[in-house]
Design an enzyme around this catalytic site. Sequence first.
Site, PDB file in Angstrom:
ATOM      1  CB  SER A 220      -0.896   0.024   1.238  1.00  0.00           C
ATOM      2  OG  SER A 220      -0.130   0.334   2.404  1.00  0.00           O
ATOM      3  CG  ASP A 221       1.153   5.958  -1.171  1.00  0.00           C
ATOM      4  OD1 ASP A 221       2.093   6.113  -0.369  1.00  0.00           O
ATOM      5  OD2 ASP A 221       0.925   6.749  -2.104  1.00  0.00           O
ATOM      6  CD1 TRP A 222       4.665   5.418   5.096  1.00  0.00           C
ATOM      7  CD2 TRP A 222       4.586   4.217   3.229  1.00  0.00           C
ATOM      8  NE1 TRP A 222       5.780   4.588   5.069  1.00  0.00           N
ATOM      9  CE2 TRP A 222       5.754   3.845   3.934  1.00  0.00           C
ATOM     10  CE3 TRP A 222       4.301   3.580   2.014  1.00  0.00           C
ATOM     11  CZ2 TRP A 222       6.640   2.872   3.470  1.00  0.00           C
ATOM     12  CZ3 TRP A 222       5.188   2.612   1.543  1.00  0.00           C
ATOM     13  CH2 TRP A 222       6.333   2.265   2.263  1.00  0.00           C
TER      14      TRP A 222
END
Length: 789
Positions: A220-222
């Site tokens: 995932s992106d953060w």
Amino acid sequence: MTTDLAALVKSLDLPAKVRLLTGATAFTLADDPSIGLHEMRFSDGPTGVRGLKFIGGRVVTLFPNATLLASTWDDATAYEVGRLLAEEAMAQRIHVVLGPTINLHRSPLGGRLFEAYSEDPLLTGKLAAAYVRGLQDSGVAACLKHLVANESETERNFMNSVVDEKTLHELYLLPFEIAADAWSIMAAYNDVNGVAATEQQYVNNEIVKGAWGYDGLIMSDWFATKTAGPAANGGLDLVMPGPGGPWGDALVAAVESGEVEESTIDDHVIRLLRLAERVGALGEARAWPSDLPKPDSPVRRQQLTELAARGMTVLKNDHDLLPLDRSAAVALIGRHALETIDMGGGSAGVNPPYQVSVAEGLVEQLGAGQVTVVDGVSVRTRPVPARGGFLTAPSTGAPGIDVILLDAAGNELERRFCAQAKTMIGMDDDFTGTVATARLVADVHADGPAELGVLGIGRWTVTGGEEFELVAAGTGIGEEVLTPPVRTFTPDAAPGRFEATVTVDGMGLYGLIGHAATRETVDVIDDAVRAVAGADVAVVVVGLTEEQETESVDKSTLELPGAQDQLVEAVAGAARRTVVVVNAATPVLMPWLDRVDAVLWAGLPGQEGGHAVAAALLGDIEPAGRLVTTFPSADGASPAWSVTPVGGQVAYGEKTFVGYRGHAAARAPEPAFWLGHGLGYGEWEYSDVRLVTGDAPSITVTVRNVGRRVSREVVQVYLRPVERDEPVRLVGWTSVTVEPGKSARVTVHTDRRLWRRWDVESHSWAARLADGGEFLVARGLGDIRATVS
């Protein structure tokens, strides 16, 4: 010998497996000695390997930005950048570099375009693939981002990209497909057609892991992951950051309830272990080299200067004004000449050892007696932390500030010297304990009126006793880190020492602002006009800042900020000859274009920026770049414009007619400059153009350099299909360097992936485009040299 990853996974119980699928910290993954798994370390990396701290980490190399590097149109350059970034990663024992960014330049308003390569999917994909090879040949993983249709920043955590199936496959997925040898991919923040990117059964499972056979890891992106079961079932393998997040106990419960099959968890863990094995974090830990170049070493200086200068693009050069005569008296004008912008904002930022300004670079080459340097008009609406020694830290005397962190009882937790005059609190902390208060201190060096200030969310007390509170503006997740609020003031007399104390509640970015008070625009322009009177040539440096080119914020106009256009107009009216250097990564409007003699587009050139601009202007290195994005002639004059969600949605209504494709189909006005445009320092004749047929046809052509200097040419081939509903598209290119008066025979191989068309009825790639149409052999679509049926 290949490790039996399935056997390792089988040896773990369910909680142990799930524990591995969320980050241990902001940028690390958990180890597990029972299976020989070591900690893995991640770092942001589009323009340098920042390391494990978001702000104020170790000093690292600042590279030219992605659009500037891509402007070389050169796989070898992209590979070299990947190789150098791998060295930067290995110096810090980083296993995974979070890049390249391969979203497309759908609209020139996109705030994060400076991190990405191009508006064209083939150019983007092939350069990204070379960059990936450069990294991974050294055992450092690349991470393609952001999957997918993540072309705008406004409301990025909540917006829905609405894109039809054909456009999704032919444009936005294509760069990921071409570069899918990357060992990891990052899922975006946004939804795609109503489904979160982190839960995309169609994209993640059916296309990437299914149709492409991708065996890497999707993270995932953060803070992007919203759910446990749907994300795990939707193809997401790893949640970042940690140690919290939506998985953990919730994902264990989802498996125990039958919502998620344990075999799905096993597949996620196998992919994570495969990544660990590839980067040397499984089994015997890898050895890290100890003899790598330092960020300020001579070898890095040479590499960075050449990389930046080679990608710079000559947009206009009347009467061969460029390269400049080394004996010319130069008036160098503009705020960007003194404070050159070398990187964009947000997670792409790094802590470089230095940043060379254009003024420093040109004076070093020509001498102070030959270059008159004049400041320009203000270019910012939002103050930024001090740069260039206006504020110095009492602890060291060096440019920057000191920060003292205290707990609720007033006990000191840590003291930091912050060279960038800002620090992250609550994310990069190494100590145990909670920060309640931070004290920021700097000595002020002002010859006259000064503007001082602070940035960061909290209640502040500043020198003189003034108290006030700065609160979030509500612009979205990440505001406290990426665009925290600021407050400035102009004291009657600048204090010798500036102190500010702030209450801290959670994570945020904090800093001190300090610079000379702003002068009236009319006075600044008058100074510039007077300076050019005795000069042979005026060089005006204009551009954007991280206010416009940054993560989390999109642009609203392509106009240069402040009164920069008025400055150029005034100088051009008074100077004998005028060169404009554009210090920006993305298109800007140039209402003064007809009144200046030459324009050099310099991008965001990295820590050696000033040296690279000087080398390009003087011809020491040819600025042989070609544009990677079409420059519109006016605001709104591009096929895709608005990036602001309406009802939470951004509709990709232009479909496959993005950028030059839409301009060529008359779906937008003639642009100021086409994709592929760039003059370099040569002049070219094309002859004997021939078509070699086959499954993926080739074009052969003879190019002759009829100029006076050695020059590099980029021969581009576009396909104009016979079908009216199919846009012109770039299908191949090659480059060649030729001595003056000499010729070279080159072959451009077209890419078979551009001959496909997505069939929306069968939901698959159909037969190739119908026979017919023509090839355009060009120096950009604004300079077509031959047409072949």
